[in-house]
Motif scaffolding. Sequence first.
Motif, PDB file in Angstrom:
ATOM      1  N   LEU A  30      61.119  46.079  47.838  1.00  0.00           N
ATOM      2  CA  LEU A  30      60.754  47.183  46.917  1.00  0.00           C
ATOM      3  C   LEU A  30      60.852  46.679  45.479  1.00  0.00           C
ATOM      4  CD1 LEU A  30      62.867  50.151  48.363  1.00  0.00           C
ATOM      5  CD2 LEU A  30      60.324  49.738  48.493  1.00  0.00           C
ATOM      6  N   VAL A  31      61.294  45.401  45.207  1.00  0.00           N
ATOM      7  CA  VAL A  31      61.396  45.117  43.696  1.00  0.00           C
ATOM      8  C   VAL A  31      60.016  45.433  42.812  1.00  0.00           C
ATOM      9  CG1 VAL A  31      61.732  43.032  42.215  1.00  0.00           C
ATOM     10  CG2 VAL A  31      63.189  43.423  44.126  1.00  0.00           C
ATOM     11  N   ARG A  32      58.802  45.017  43.542  1.00  0.00           N
ATOM     12  CA  ARG A  32      57.507  45.251  42.829  1.00  0.00           C
ATOM     13  C   ARG A  32      56.723  46.426  43.321  1.00  0.00           C
ATOM     14  NH1 ARG A  32      55.238  41.300  40.266  1.00  0.00           N
ATOM     15  NH2 ARG A  32      53.007  41.549  41.315  1.00  0.00           N
ATOM     16  N   THR A  33      57.603  47.285  44.066  1.00  0.00           N
ATOM     17  CA  THR A  33      56.812  48.532  44.539  1.00  0.00           C
ATOM     18  C   THR A  33      56.492  49.460  43.410  1.00  0.00           C
ATOM     19  OG1 THR A  33      57.600  48.282  46.811  1.00  0.00           O
ATOM     20  CG2 THR A  33      57.031  50.603  46.043  1.00  0.00           C
ATOM     21  N   PRO A  34      57.248  49.585  42.587  1.00  0.00           N
ATOM     22  CA  PRO A  34      56.956  50.716  41.349  1.00  0.00           C
ATOM     23  C   PRO A  34      55.569  50.204  40.618  1.00  0.00           C
ATOM     24  CG  PRO A  34      59.299  50.276  41.384  1.00  0.00           C
ATOM     25  CD  PRO A  34      58.739  49.342  42.354  1.00  0.00           C
ATOM     26  N   LEU A  35      55.663  48.781  40.092  1.00  0.00           N
ATOM     27  CA  LEU A  35      54.417  48.236  39.605  1.00  0.00           C
ATOM     28  C   LEU A  35      53.228  48.446  40.351  1.00  0.00           C
ATOM     29  CD1 LEU A  35      53.067  46.670  37.481  1.00  0.00           C
ATOM     30  CD2 LEU A  35      53.652  44.512  38.491  1.00  0.00           C
ATOM     31  N   ARG A  36      53.595  48.193  41.893  1.00  0.00           N
ATOM     32  CA  ARG A  36      52.170  47.988  42.643  1.00  0.00           C
ATOM     33  C   ARG A  36      51.769  49.795  42.727  1.00  0.00           C
ATOM     34  NH1 ARG A  36      54.763  44.119  45.676  1.00  0.00           N
ATOM     35  NH2 ARG A  36      55.964  45.577  46.604  1.00  0.00           N
ATOM     36  N   ALA A  37      52.715  50.654  42.883  1.00  0.00           N
ATOM     37  CA  ALA A  37      52.514  52.083  42.999  1.00  0.00           C
ATOM     38  C   ALA A  37      51.757  52.423  41.858  1.00  0.00           C
ATOM     39  CB  ALA A  37      53.672  52.819  43.374  1.00  0.00           C
ATOM     40  N   GLU A  38      52.400  52.266  40.611  1.00  0.00           N
ATOM     41  CA  GLU A  38      51.699  52.419  39.260  1.00  0.00           C
ATOM     42  C   GLU A  38      50.066  52.113  39.221  1.00  0.00           C
ATOM     43  OE1 GLU A  38      52.395  52.337  34.568  1.00  0.00           O
ATOM     44  OE2 GLU A  38      53.587  50.901  35.697  1.00  0.00           O
ATOM     45  N   LYS A  39      49.921  50.682  39.602  1.00  0.00           N
ATOM     46  CA  LYS A  39      48.562  50.447  39.494  1.00  0.00           C
ATOM     47  C   LYS A  39      47.673  51.060  40.691  1.00  0.00           C
ATOM     48  CE  LYS A  39      49.238  45.582  38.056  1.00  0.00           C
ATOM     49  NZ  LYS A  39      49.268  44.088  38.864  1.00  0.00           N
ATOM     50  N   ALA A  40      48.213  51.544  41.842  1.00  0.00           N
ATOM     51  CA  ALA A  40      47.550  52.126  42.687  1.00  0.00           C
ATOM     52  C   ALA A  40      47.197  53.630  42.169  1.00  0.00           C
ATOM     53  CB  ALA A  40      48.239  52.201  43.942  1.00  0.00           C
ATOM     54  N   LEU A  41      48.033  54.287  41.675  1.00  0.00           N
ATOM     55  CA  LEU A  41      47.786  55.558  41.071  1.00  0.00           C
ATOM     56  C   LEU A  41      46.804  55.343  40.001  1.00  0.00           C
ATOM     57  CD1 LEU A  41      48.423  58.699  41.596  1.00  0.00           C
ATOM     58  CD2 LEU A  41      50.454  58.179  39.909  1.00  0.00           C
ATOM     59  N   LYS A  42      46.824  54.688  39.143  1.00  0.00           N
ATOM     60  CA  LYS A  42      45.900  54.444  37.976  1.00  0.00           C
ATOM     61  C   LYS A  42      44.643  54.164  38.492  1.00  0.00           C
ATOM     62  CE  LYS A  42      48.846  53.467  34.280  1.00  0.00           C
ATOM     63  NZ  LYS A  42      49.179  52.111  33.292  1.00  0.00           N
TER      64      LYS A  42
END
Length: 192
Positions: A30-42
Amino acid sequence: MKKSEERGPIGDMYEEILKDLGENPGREGLVRTPLRAEKALKFLTSGYQRDIHQIVNNALFAAENDDMVLVKDIEFYSLCEHHMLPFFGKVHVGYLPNEKIIGLSKIPRIVDAFARRLQVQERLTQQIAETLMEILEPRGVAVVSEAQHFCMMMRGVEKQSSSTITSAMLGEFRNNKASKDEFLALMRTNLR
């Protein structure tokens, strides 16, 4: 993380969501999940930044005839504004030229510009039709959308085989039964 991969406020909120769910955002998966989720949502909501006139980019041409133009099976993916869950399907777009036609690739780009927003299928269908009516000033525009909604499949009623069909008929497609019937017949035809 590299400087270009620093997450913004949306990523920070995703980290808080993970914590609220009882997860450990520091664990390896989950370390990079917030970044990946942000990119996906954008990316999934990038339609808010799209300008329809830039998409069309003057790709309007003199019409040599006034016969129907139909682009079918345009795939789309969107997010339901009620649950932020995906819905996806195909859009079929027809129009009756009135002195001008549009570059064919512009129609799927217009579909994507509206699909990549928080949406409801009914509005998506209407926005595509009204936009083409405004840009082309045709005799009529017809749009039919077929979609499956994860908010009905994964939660709530949990019906995996259901689909939703919406339509918008403007101009001659609303007022002329023959034009509407021709569009619907061509939309259903598989010429391959």
